[in-house]
Scaffold this active site. Structure first.
Site, mmCIF file in Angstrom:
data_model
loop_
_atom_site.group_PDB
_atom_site.id
_atom_site.type_symbol
_atom_site.label_atom_id
_atom_site.label_comp_id
_atom_site.label_asym_id
_atom_site.label_seq_id
_atom_site.Cartn_x
_atom_site.Cartn_y
_atom_site.Cartn_z
ATOM 1 N N LYS A 193 0.204 -65.289 -7.891
ATOM 2 C CA LYS A 193 0.406 -63.859 -7.615
ATOM 3 C C LYS A 193 0.884 -63.589 -6.186
ATOM 4 O O LYS A 193 1.585 -62.623 -5.929
ATOM 5 C CB LYS A 193 -0.860 -63.060 -7.901
ATOM 6 C CG LYS A 193 -1.101 -62.861 -9.389
ATOM 7 C CD LYS A 193 -2.126 -61.767 -9.649
ATOM 8 C CE LYS A 193 -2.283 -61.502 -11.137
ATOM 9 N NZ LYS A 193 -3.022 -62.583 -11.825
ATOM 10 N N GLU B 258 -3.134 -50.968 -8.221
ATOM 11 C CA GLU B 258 -4.364 -50.984 -8.990
ATOM 12 C C GLU B 258 -4.733 -52.449 -9.208
ATOM 13 O O GLU B 258 -3.904 -53.339 -9.050
ATOM 14 C CB GLU B 258 -4.175 -50.294 -10.343
ATOM 15 C CG GLU B 258 -3.470 -51.137 -11.405
ATOM 16 C CD GLU B 258 -2.009 -51.414 -11.102
ATOM 17 O OE1 GLU B 258 -1.374 -50.569 -10.417
ATOM 18 O OE2 GLU B 258 -1.510 -52.467 -11.531
ATOM 19 N N SER C 3 -0.773 -71.798 -13.492
ATOM 20 C CA SER C 3 -0.618 -70.581 -12.681
ATOM 21 C C SER C 3 -1.707 -70.398 -11.630
ATOM 22 O O SER C 3 -1.477 -69.766 -10.611
ATOM 23 C CB SER C 3 -0.567 -69.361 -13.597
ATOM 24 O OG SER C 3 -1.687 -69.336 -14.470
#
Ligand SMILES: *Cc1c(COP(=O)(O)O)cnc(C)c1O
Length: 405
Positions: free
Chosen positions: A101, A123, A388
């Protein structure tokens, strides 16, 4: 390479189109007051992010701060146990903060800095995106407002603590069910009032144009690196590439490196407890076309056509839709989307930990589980998995709910 009348040599340049569409999916379905804000980001993206100054600064940050390139590792013991297929993992678990991310958060926050913005807004559900964005904001000296449902704040105490230590404001949302959906609404409302001084940073390849494109482009570093590294290690391309799909950012980044190659590509969605609505979050597998959160894609709907409640053992995959590019690649057949359930995922979590010394995130364990099944089916060849993220965040949950296997 041509596939289904699409020329993949020029695909990344041509998709999305100027209005943010991948075929019929994508676009920007937003309130008029946000239209100007999105247009400003789109224009800034095409001028600033394509400039050599921006590109070389982001490259330096990736190298010196994030620890890129992350390696590709050969899974010797796991491969040996499955037969004749060679498995490899792209190690996004070794990216700073432990997941992919940060790749798009650093890009989005650097863009905010170049645009002269003082603040980033987002958010978060489980808190992973909030932590990555708070990290980027701290690095660039930007303010950071993270909207989070009251229920999630209670459930995700360690990530709330991380965000606060990094200097972010965690703003509690108490409307409705007080989870991700309400947090998205609250963050968008705040953004429409503050957009002159801040930018909204979306956590995946979802939301209105330009985010699905921008986040994919920032994440494509994963696929570009992995392709080069795999070629260097083996002298050839992998036969198959596998990634898990929630919103779809780690998958989109990985796939971008291989769409123009004769490589089979697989996106893995969470089947959770089973195929009944409410028991899974496999939106491409079971969903239908619809608009939510500002974009047109394939989504899981309830009887009123609203986003349905979804479930996954991996909180990062718990989303009732997927990015518009995945809906498009699914429709074209260029990427095959399939599912694994909770049980297969937890088994893969322990197998990778025990056989390779790598504790994967539960999200990433979906990709590992699928690759293990695929290896048996293929019989020979090679599979490259996008790992990931790392599983440290999941250990308490696993021990509490599954014990030690
Ligand atoms: C958030 C997350 C995902 C899911 O997000 P995508 O946008 O689908 O990539 C997958 N893996 C990890 C480790 C995550 O934190």
């Amino acid at each position: 390479m041509n596939f289904n009348n699409i020329n993949f040599d020029t695909y990344l340049k041509n998709y999305p189109d100027a209005n943010g569409y991948f075929g019929k999916y994508g676009g920007a379905y937003i309130a008029p007051e946000l239209k100007a804000a999105m247009d400003e980001i789109t224009t800034a993206y095409f001028t600033i992010c394509k400039s050599s100054k921006f590109i070389s600064e982001l490259r330096r940050i990736r190298r010196e701060f994030q620890g890129r390139p992350t390696p590709v590792s050969y899974l010797e013991r796991l491969s040996g146990s499955l037969g004749n297929v060679q498995l490899y993992v792209k190690r996004e678990d070794l990216n700073h903060t432990g997941a992919h991310k940060l790749n798009h958060c650093m890009g989005e926050a650097l863009l905010a800095k170049y645009m002269g913005k003082k603040k980033v807004i987002a958010e978060t559900g489980a808190g992973q995106h909030g932590v990555a964005l708070a990290t980027a904001a701290a690095y660039f000296g930007l303010e950071c407002d993270i909207y989070m449902g009251a229920v999630d704040i209670k459930k995700q105490a360690p990530n709330v603590a991380r965000m606060k230590i990094l200097g972010a404001n965690v703003i509690e949302v108490t409307d409705g069910l007080a989870t991700l959906k309400e947090a998205v609404d609250a963050a968008f409302t705040a953004y429409s009032k503050e957009y002159k001084d801040c930018i909204y940073c979306i956590g995946s390849v979802v939301g209105p144009h330009p985010f699905p494109m921008m986040v994919r482009d920032f994440q494509s570093v994963v696929g570009i690196e992995a392709r080069e590294q795999f070629m260097e290690m083996t002298g050839e391309l992998p036969d198959a590439v596998v990634a898990c799909v929630g919103g779809g950012s780690n998958a989109a980044g990985m796939f971008a490196g291989f769409l123009n190659d004769p490589v089979d590509i697989y996106g893995v969605e969470p089947l959770g407890r089973g195929p009944k609505l409410g028991d899974h979050a496999a939106s491409l597998q079971y969903g239908t076309e619809g608009v939510m959160h500002g974009f047109n894609s394939i989504m899981l709907k309830d009887e009123n056509g609203e986003p349905a409640p979804v479930y996954s053992v991996a909180s990062g995959l718990d989303y009732p839709s997927s990015g518009p590019e995945h809906a498009f690649l699914h429709e074209l057949g260029r990427v095959k989307y399939d599912v694994v359930d909770d049980e297969e995922t937890i088994n893969a979590f322990f197998t990778l930990s025990r056989m390779e010394g790598i504790i994967p995130a539960i999200e990433s364990s979906h990709a590992v589980a699928y690759a293990m099944k695929l290896a048996k089916k293929m019989g020979k060849g090679s599979i490259l998995i996008n790992l990931s993220g790392r599983g440290d965040k999941d250990m308490d949950y696993i021990i509490e709910n599954y014990g030690i296997r």
